[in-house]
Design an enzyme around this catalytic site. Structure first.
Site, PDB file in Angstrom:
ATOM      1  N   TYR A 138      85.320   1.851  17.320  1.00 23.95           N
ATOM      2  CA  TYR A 138      86.189   3.019  17.249  1.00 23.95           C
ATOM      3  C   TYR A 138      86.778   3.315  18.637  1.00 23.95           C
ATOM      4  O   TYR A 138      87.949   3.683  18.757  1.00 23.95           O
ATOM      5  CB  TYR A 138      85.415   4.233  16.713  1.00 23.95           C
ATOM      6  CG  TYR A 138      84.974   4.066  15.272  1.00 23.95           C
ATOM      7  CD1 TYR A 138      85.857   4.325  14.231  1.00 23.95           C
ATOM      8  CD2 TYR A 138      83.688   3.651  14.959  1.00 23.95           C
ATOM      9  CE1 TYR A 138      85.470   4.168  12.902  1.00 23.95           C
ATOM     10  CE2 TYR A 138      83.288   3.495  13.638  1.00 23.95           C
ATOM     11  CZ  TYR A 138      84.180   3.749  12.617  1.00 23.95           C
ATOM     12  OH  TYR A 138      83.800   3.583  11.310  1.00 23.95           O
ATOM     13  N   ASN A 161      92.047   6.367   5.340  1.00 25.34           N
ATOM     14  CA  ASN A 161      92.997   5.276   5.113  1.00 25.34           C
ATOM     15  C   ASN A 161      93.270   5.141   3.610  1.00 25.34           C
ATOM     16  O   ASN A 161      92.361   4.843   2.838  1.00 25.34           O
ATOM     17  CB  ASN A 161      92.398   3.976   5.672  1.00 25.34           C
ATOM     18  CG  ASN A 161      93.242   2.754   5.373  1.00 25.34           C
ATOM     19  OD1 ASN A 161      94.397   2.848   4.994  1.00 25.34           O
ATOM     20  ND2 ASN A 161      92.636   1.593   5.547  1.00 25.34           N
ATOM     21  N   CYS A 169      90.525  -1.165   7.690  1.00 22.29           N
ATOM     22  CA  CYS A 169      89.662  -0.225   8.401  1.00 22.29           C
ATOM     23  C   CYS A 169      88.202  -0.679   8.372  1.00 22.29           C
ATOM     24  O   CYS A 169      87.397  -0.232   9.192  1.00 22.29           O
ATOM     25  CB  CYS A 169      89.817   1.179   7.839  1.00 22.29           C
ATOM     26  SG  CYS A 169      89.489   1.324   6.069  1.00 22.29           S
ATOM     27  N   HIS A 170      87.866  -1.606   7.474  1.00 19.24           N
ATOM     28  CA  HIS A 170      86.496  -2.123   7.430  1.00 19.24           C
ATOM     29  C   HIS A 170      86.153  -2.929   8.682  1.00 19.24           C
ATOM     30  O   HIS A 170      84.987  -3.173   8.961  1.00 19.24           O
ATOM     31  CB  HIS A 170      86.272  -2.977   6.170  1.00 19.24           C
ATOM     32  CG  HIS A 170      87.153  -4.171   6.073  1.00 19.24           C
ATOM     33  ND1 HIS A 170      88.428  -4.107   5.553  1.00 19.24           N
ATOM     34  CD2 HIS A 170      86.957  -5.472   6.436  1.00 19.24           C
ATOM     35  CE1 HIS A 170      88.977  -5.314   5.588  1.00 19.24           C
ATOM     36  NE2 HIS A 170      88.107  -6.160   6.124  1.00 19.24           N
ATOM     37  N   GLU A 196      84.573 -12.201   5.329  1.00 22.83           N
ATOM     38  CA  GLU A 196      85.447 -12.685   6.394  1.00 22.83           C
ATOM     39  C   GLU A 196      84.698 -13.557   7.393  1.00 22.83           C
ATOM     40  O   GLU A 196      85.267 -14.513   7.921  1.00 22.83           O
ATOM     41  CB  GLU A 196      86.099 -11.486   7.105  1.00 22.83           C
ATOM     42  CG  GLU A 196      87.058 -10.735   6.197  1.00 22.83           C
ATOM     43  CD  GLU A 196      87.819  -9.622   6.879  1.00 22.83           C
ATOM     44  OE1 GLU A 196      87.698  -9.489   8.118  1.00 22.83           O
ATOM     45  OE2 GLU A 196      88.533  -8.884   6.189  1.00 22.83           O
TER      46      GLU A 196
END
Length: 199
Positions: A138, A161, A169-170, A196
């Site tokens: 963040y 979001n 945003c993850h 991912e």
């Protein structure tokens, strides 16, 4: 014999209803009466509601957000002319399928940012810069948008979001490496990051 007749009648009725809904959506779009089209899709992180205006994808919502409540908010914030019309969302659904199958690392969809404003929209517009399989804290995102003191506001921008998964945003985590909160739940965030990192 009645059971078979009932089943066949129900199937015909379901098919007829689906046909009527499709025709209604097509007619509404042709007459300029369809402002927000929506559909739902299955995914490894649960059912997702997808909604789009003519400008682009405007909302992705997890089941835990209550899809009916999300549709009501869209009707208030965007337009009351909201209708299930999956065809407008075919491309978004296909790209999400490719993402969850590990064949897509970035989305190439027109987006409608009508549900975000000001600093939140600024943060959300920069999130796609965080590469697939990468994360930023963040604090790092606050620095990225040129406001290093706005760490809490970055957290709020991520939490609100309207396009999770597509606007990633993850990929924003705590400075200590902790996963942090997520609109789809911590389990969904962990699953996306795992997906991912495995690709």
């Amino acid at each position: 014999m009645n059971d078979i007749t009932d089943i066949l009648s129900a199937t015909v009725a379901d098919d007829a209803l689906a046909g009527l809904r499709a025709r209604l959506a097509e007619d509404a779009a042709a007459d300029g009466l369809l402002d927000v089209a929506y559909t739902t899709v299955d995914s490894p992180v649960g059912g997702l509601l997808l909604a789009a205006t003519e400008r682009g994808l405007v909302r992705v919502a997890y089941a835990r957000e209550d899809h009916d409540a999300v549709l009501e908010k869209l009707a208030t914030a965007v337009s009351p002319r909201v209708l299930r019309a999956p065809r407008r969302l075919d491309r978004a659904a296909r790209e999400l399928d490719e993402y969850f199958a590990g064949r897509r690392t970035a989305f190439d969809l027109p987006l409608d940012h009508a549900l975000s404003h000001g600093f939140r929209q600024l943060v959300q517009s920069r999130l796609p810069e965080i590469g697939y399989g990468s994360t930023l804290s963040y604090t790092q995102v606050a620095e990225l948008v040129g406001n290093p003191a706005a760490v809490r506001a970055v957290g709020t921008a991520c939490a609100t979001n309207p396009l999770p998964v597509v606007v990633p945003c993850h990929r924003v985590v705590k400075a200590d490496g902790g996963i942090g909160q997520y609109v789809g739940g911590v389990e969904a965030k962990a699953a996306l990051l795992q997906l991912e990192s495995a690709s």
